[in-house]
Enzyme design. Structure first.
Site, PDB file in Angstrom:
ATOM      1  N   GLU A 233       1.002  -1.181   0.078  1.00 60.94           N
ATOM      2  CA  GLU A 233      -0.043  -0.259   0.048  1.00 60.94           C
ATOM      3  C   GLU A 233       0.837   1.205   0.044  1.00 60.94           C
ATOM      4  OE1 GLU A 233      -1.540   3.032   1.165  1.00 60.94           O
ATOM      5  OE2 GLU A 233      -2.365   2.356   2.721  1.00 60.94           O
ATOM      6  N   CYS A 267      -2.601   8.960   3.195  1.00 61.17           N
ATOM      7  CA  CYS A 267      -2.273   8.146   1.908  1.00 61.17           C
ATOM      8  C   CYS A 267      -3.436   8.295   1.031  1.00 61.17           C
ATOM      9  CB  CYS A 267      -2.356   6.564   2.526  1.00 61.17           C
ATOM     10  SG  CYS A 267      -0.760   6.033   3.086  1.00 61.17           S
TER      11      CYS A 267
END
Length: 465
Positions: A233, A267
């Site tokens: 990720e 993120c």
């Protein structure tokens, strides 16, 4: 002996210092994890889920203490830091319920009956999972990988960021206090070299990494030839689009929060925005007014709503993006002098909204991970879609509209792991958390996430020879 130091962004003091694991300690942890996993995978899923719930209860009881540690380790305002423990509980408890459901992602897959045969597919744990977690949401990002891995019957070794080492210790302590057997869940404080060697030579069968694209590439290089299961990720440059039919007041509040919460260090935070030209001027006006309401200050003060970035160099990286955009013709709408403590060379940075930007500017193409938002007007959905997809990243994309069908039509064409309508910057544990392009590969959360933590094992029994 080599040491890890956490330098607090609050005042640049050494907040935590820990020795790095020795080669012996690393190998001992691997051996313990491998031995413990053999017994752990035999524990019924319902018992594993009960232990997860017990650990979550322990962490919730310590919420105030953990919030203070989050604040001092990475700089999140104390007013918000405890919310991370609430989010941890939501995700972990959902995954526990999902894991123990009778037809859930860990149950055997039964096939149609065939005379004289019994056939089914069993989901086997992989072995030992190595979780490498970042500092920006230190509990949430870790729990996304740790809890599903444990529920699936894997043992786990957690390596946390040097900025948030206490989070690894507190998680392991809570699970041990809950009754999880020694060796099933451990932490190691490691430097990059030793973490890389864990992947290259260690006895791990799965690696879950959350971090930069460069870090993800290093993990893939280290794993080459080992045929490991790898989940990456890697962040994003997440866009939002405000259509002409959007609820303007709501969209402004949601987008601004999605861009500036946690000082933009998310993120899936909003880093670039496209607004229909009919709403553009009013949107910018309202957004600027709302941004000026943030209070930049020490995060351990309850009145602070915008804390420092994790370190001064990170703040200066964002400042450089802004300065470069201004030199290329962008317009800044926030006067940094209105925010106390803001100055170059400091982790304390004023928020900024930029207009007259375009995709040739780094601030609209390169991940910022800070409190800046570039805004562009668009004529229609087609232009917005083209701009939203014009990125090397693809983690999330948000649409603000009253028209669900129009949003669905756009969503089908968006190159992203998650499409939001009328919200942003949120992980629902029932949904797959994944990305495309340079936002990574693999999946956590949801039933789909368990597929990356197990392997299929087929049973083909002929009952009568």
């Amino acid at each position: 002996m080599q040491k890890l130091q956490c330098i607090s962004p609050i005042d640049n003091s050494v907040y935590v210092e820990r020795p790095l694991a020795t080669d012996y300690e690393i190998q001992n942890a691997l051996n313990n994890a491998q031995r413990a996993q053999l017994g752990w995978k035999q524990v019924p899923v319902a018992e594993r889920a009960a232990l997860v719930r017990a650990a979550v209860n322990i962490l919730q009881r310590k919420k105030a203490e953990l919030a203070r540690e989050i604040c001092w380790q990475m700089g999140r305002p104390i007013a918000y830091a405890g919310g991370e423990i609430d989010g941890l509980a939501e995700r972990a408890l959902y995954m526990a319920v999902l894991a123990e459901s009778l037809e859930g992602p860990l149950s055997d897959i039964q096939l149609p009956e065939k005379p004289d045969f019994r056939r089914f597919i069993r989901r086997e744990p992989l072995g030992t999972a190595f979780v490498i977690a970042p500092w920006n949401y230190p509990y949430l990002t870790a729990i996304n990988a740790v809890v599903p891995a444990l529920l699936a019957g894997n043992s786990v070794i957690l390596k946390h960021s040097a900025q948030t080492p206490l989070c690894a210790e507190r998680l392991v302590e809570a699970f041990a206090e809950a009754g999880v057997s020694p060796g099933v869940f451990q932490y190691l404080h490691l430097d990059h070299r030793d973490a890389e060697q864990m992947v290259i030579n260690g006895g791990v069968q799965h690696v879950a990494f959350t971090g930069s694209v460069a870090g993800g590439a290093a993990v893939e290089t280290a794993a080459a030839g080992r045929f490991l299961s790898v989940g990456l990720e890697l962040g994003g440059k997440d866009p939002a689009y405000v259509r002409a039919d959007a609820d303007l007041e709501y969209a402004v509040a949601s987008v601004v929060d999605g861009a500036f919460f946690n000082s933009g260090q998310s993120c899936c935070g909003i880093e670039r925005l496209y607004v229909h030209r009919d709403l553009y001027s009013e949107f910018v006006q309202r957004a600027v007014a709302l941004i000026y309401k943030y209070r930049l200050g020490r995060p351990d003060e309850t009145e602070t709503t915008l804390g420092p970035l994790v370190r001064a160099s990170a703040a200066d990286f964002v400042r450089d993006q802004i300065d470069e955009a201004l030199a290329q013709g962008a317009q800044a709408h926030i006067d940094g002098s209105e925010f106390a403590l803001d100055r170059r060379g400091s982790a304390y940075m004023a928020p900024q909204l930029l207009t007259n930007v375009n995709h040739s500017m780094r601030v609209m193409s390169e991940e910022s991970f800070g409190p800046v938002l570039g805004v562009m007007p668009v004529a229609d959905d087609a232009e917005a879609l083209a701009l939203m997809n014009d990125s090397e990243y693809g983690l999330t994309a948000a649409i603000y509209s009253a028209d669900e069908q129009a949003a669905l039509a756009m969503g089908d064409q968006l190159q992203t792991g998650t499409v939001f309508l009328n919200r942003c910057d949120y992980l629902d544990p029932a949904l797959a958390w994944t990305g495309v392009k340079n936002s990574g590969r693999g999946c956590t959360l949801s039933g789909v996430g368990f597929e990356h933590l197990t392997r299929p094992k087929s049973f083909h029994f002929k009952l009568r020879p």
